[in-house]
Every structure is written in C-alpha cells, then in structure tokens.
Scaffold this motif. Structure first.
Motif, PDB file in Angstrom:
ATOM      1  N   CYS A  71     -16.700  36.621  14.451  1.00 34.01           N
ATOM      2  CA  CYS A  71     -15.989  35.735  13.532  1.00 34.01           C
ATOM      3  C   CYS A  71     -15.700  34.407  14.228  1.00 34.01           C
ATOM      4  O   CYS A  71     -15.120  34.382  15.317  1.00 34.01           O
ATOM      5  CB  CYS A  71     -14.687  36.385  13.080  1.00 34.01           C
TER       6      CYS A  71
ATOM      7  N   PHE B 284     -17.744  43.959   9.403  1.00 33.37           N
ATOM      8  CA  PHE B 284     -17.822  42.863   8.447  1.00 33.37           C
ATOM      9  C   PHE B 284     -18.293  43.392   7.097  1.00 33.37           C
ATOM     10  O   PHE B 284     -18.964  44.414   7.037  1.00 33.37           O
ATOM     11  CB  PHE B 284     -18.841  41.806   8.923  1.00 33.37           C
ATOM     12  N   HIS B 285     -17.964  42.696   6.043  1.00 34.63           N
ATOM     13  CA  HIS B 285     -18.594  42.914   4.738  1.00 34.63           C
ATOM     14  C   HIS B 285     -19.669  41.848   4.607  1.00 34.63           C
ATOM     15  O   HIS B 285     -19.375  40.657   4.774  1.00 34.63           O
ATOM     16  CB  HIS B 285     -17.597  42.762   3.599  1.00 34.63           C
TER      17      HIS B 285
ATOM     18  N   ASP C  78     -22.895  40.604   2.010  1.00 37.03           N
ATOM     19  CA  ASP C  78     -23.651  40.774   0.774  1.00 37.03           C
ATOM     20  C   ASP C  78     -25.117  40.949   1.136  1.00 37.03           C
ATOM     21  O   ASP C  78     -25.684  40.108   1.845  1.00 37.03           O
ATOM     22  CB  ASP C  78     -23.490  39.567  -0.145  1.00 37.03           C
TER      23      ASP C  78
ATOM     24  N   CYS D  54     -23.397  36.057   2.180  1.00 32.03           N
ATOM     25  CA  CYS D  54     -21.950  35.929   2.315  1.00 32.03           C
ATOM     26  C   CYS D  54     -21.443  37.001   3.283  1.00 32.03           C
ATOM     27  O   CYS D  54     -21.838  38.162   3.211  1.00 32.03           O
ATOM     28  CB  CYS D  54     -21.286  36.098   0.954  1.00 32.03           C
ATOM     29  N   CYS D  55     -20.589  36.607   4.217  1.00 35.90           N
ATOM     30  CA  CYS D  55     -20.054  37.511   5.232  1.00 35.90           C
ATOM     31  C   CYS D  55     -18.542  37.335   5.305  1.00 35.90           C
ATOM     32  O   CYS D  55     -18.041  36.208   5.320  1.00 35.90           O
ATOM     33  CB  CYS D  55     -20.693  37.183   6.586  1.00 35.90           C
ATOM     34  N   THR D  56     -17.815  38.458   5.345  1.00 35.92           N
ATOM     35  CA  THR D  56     -16.359  38.434   5.453  1.00 35.92           C
ATOM     36  C   THR D  56     -15.931  39.208   6.685  1.00 35.92           C
ATOM     37  O   THR D  56     -16.348  40.347   6.892  1.00 35.92           O
ATOM     38  CB  THR D  56     -15.703  39.065   4.203  1.00 35.92           C
ATOM     39  N   CYS D  57     -15.088  38.611   7.493  1.00 36.27           N
ATOM     40  CA  CYS D  57     -14.530  39.262   8.674  1.00 36.27           C
ATOM     41  C   CYS D  57     -13.453  40.239   8.234  1.00 36.27           C
ATOM     42  O   CYS D  57     -12.527  39.866   7.501  1.00 36.27           O
ATOM     43  CB  CYS D  57     -13.925  38.218   9.603  1.00 36.27           C
TER      44      CYS D  57
ATOM     45  N   GLU E 260     -14.154  34.108   5.415  1.00 40.53           N
ATOM     46  CA  GLU E 260     -15.403  34.295   4.674  1.00 40.53           C
ATOM     47  C   GLU E 260     -16.262  33.047   4.758  1.00 40.53           C
ATOM     48  O   GLU E 260     -15.781  31.933   4.582  1.00 40.53           O
ATOM     49  CB  GLU E 260     -15.090  34.601   3.208  1.00 40.53           C
ATOM     50  N   SER E 261     -17.553  33.258   5.029  1.00 38.21           N
ATOM     51  CA  SER E 261     -18.524  32.171   5.087  1.00 38.21           C
ATOM     52  C   SER E 261     -19.913  32.801   5.033  1.00 38.21           C
ATOM     53  O   SER E 261     -20.035  34.002   4.838  1.00 38.21           O
ATOM     54  CB  SER E 261     -18.329  31.366   6.377  1.00 38.21           C
ATOM     55  N   CYS E 262     -20.957  32.000   5.241  1.00 34.54           N
ATOM     56  CA  CYS E 262     -22.296  32.572   5.296  1.00 34.54           C
ATOM     57  C   CYS E 262     -22.483  33.249   6.659  1.00 34.54           C
ATOM     58  O   CYS E 262     -21.867  32.860   7.651  1.00 34.54           O
ATOM     59  CB  CYS E 262     -23.369  31.533   5.028  1.00 34.54           C
TER      60      CYS E 262
END
Length: 71
Positions: A11, A20-21, A23, A48-51, A57-59
C-alpha cells in the motif's frame, strides 16, 4: 508485458503488504443459481485495488514499486 505479482504489492499509503481486494476479470457460467467462475482470472495495473490495512483504494499499479516488478 509486465506481470504484476502479489509479492510486489504494498500500500502506498500505509505500507501494508498482507492482503488486498482486487477487481479481477473472469469468465463465468451464469444461471438461476448464480455465477460460477470458469477457468482462470486476470488482473493488471489498471484493476481497482483496496488495501485491507487502511482502506486506501487506487489502481493496482499504484501499489507496486517499479524496482520490484519483473517481466
């Protein structure tokens, strides 16, 4: 083409590296009971990636240090 790998993710906000999540793109069979993913899935630097450490959240490409990526 550069392939992103889990071990290269960190992150950019908090440094979290464990989970991470992301997409992903996948092919699924869908019927009345719901979707079933068939085959492989794909994600890249634009996904899309979420910590899960801090919620940033960002790419996914923003979560990778350029000096850690290998082709």
């Amino acid at each position: 083409m550069t392939r992103l790998r889990f071990q290269h993710l960190a992150c950019p906000q908090c440094g979290h590296r464990r989970d991470f999540h992301i997409d992903v793109t996948a092919t699924a069979y869908v019927d009345a009971s719901g979707p079933t993913v068939e085959g492989d899935y794909y994600w890249d630097g634009n996904s899309c990636c979420t910590c899960l450490g801090c919620g940033f959240e960002s790419c996914a490409g923003d979560f990778v240090k350029a000096d850690e990526v290998q082709s």
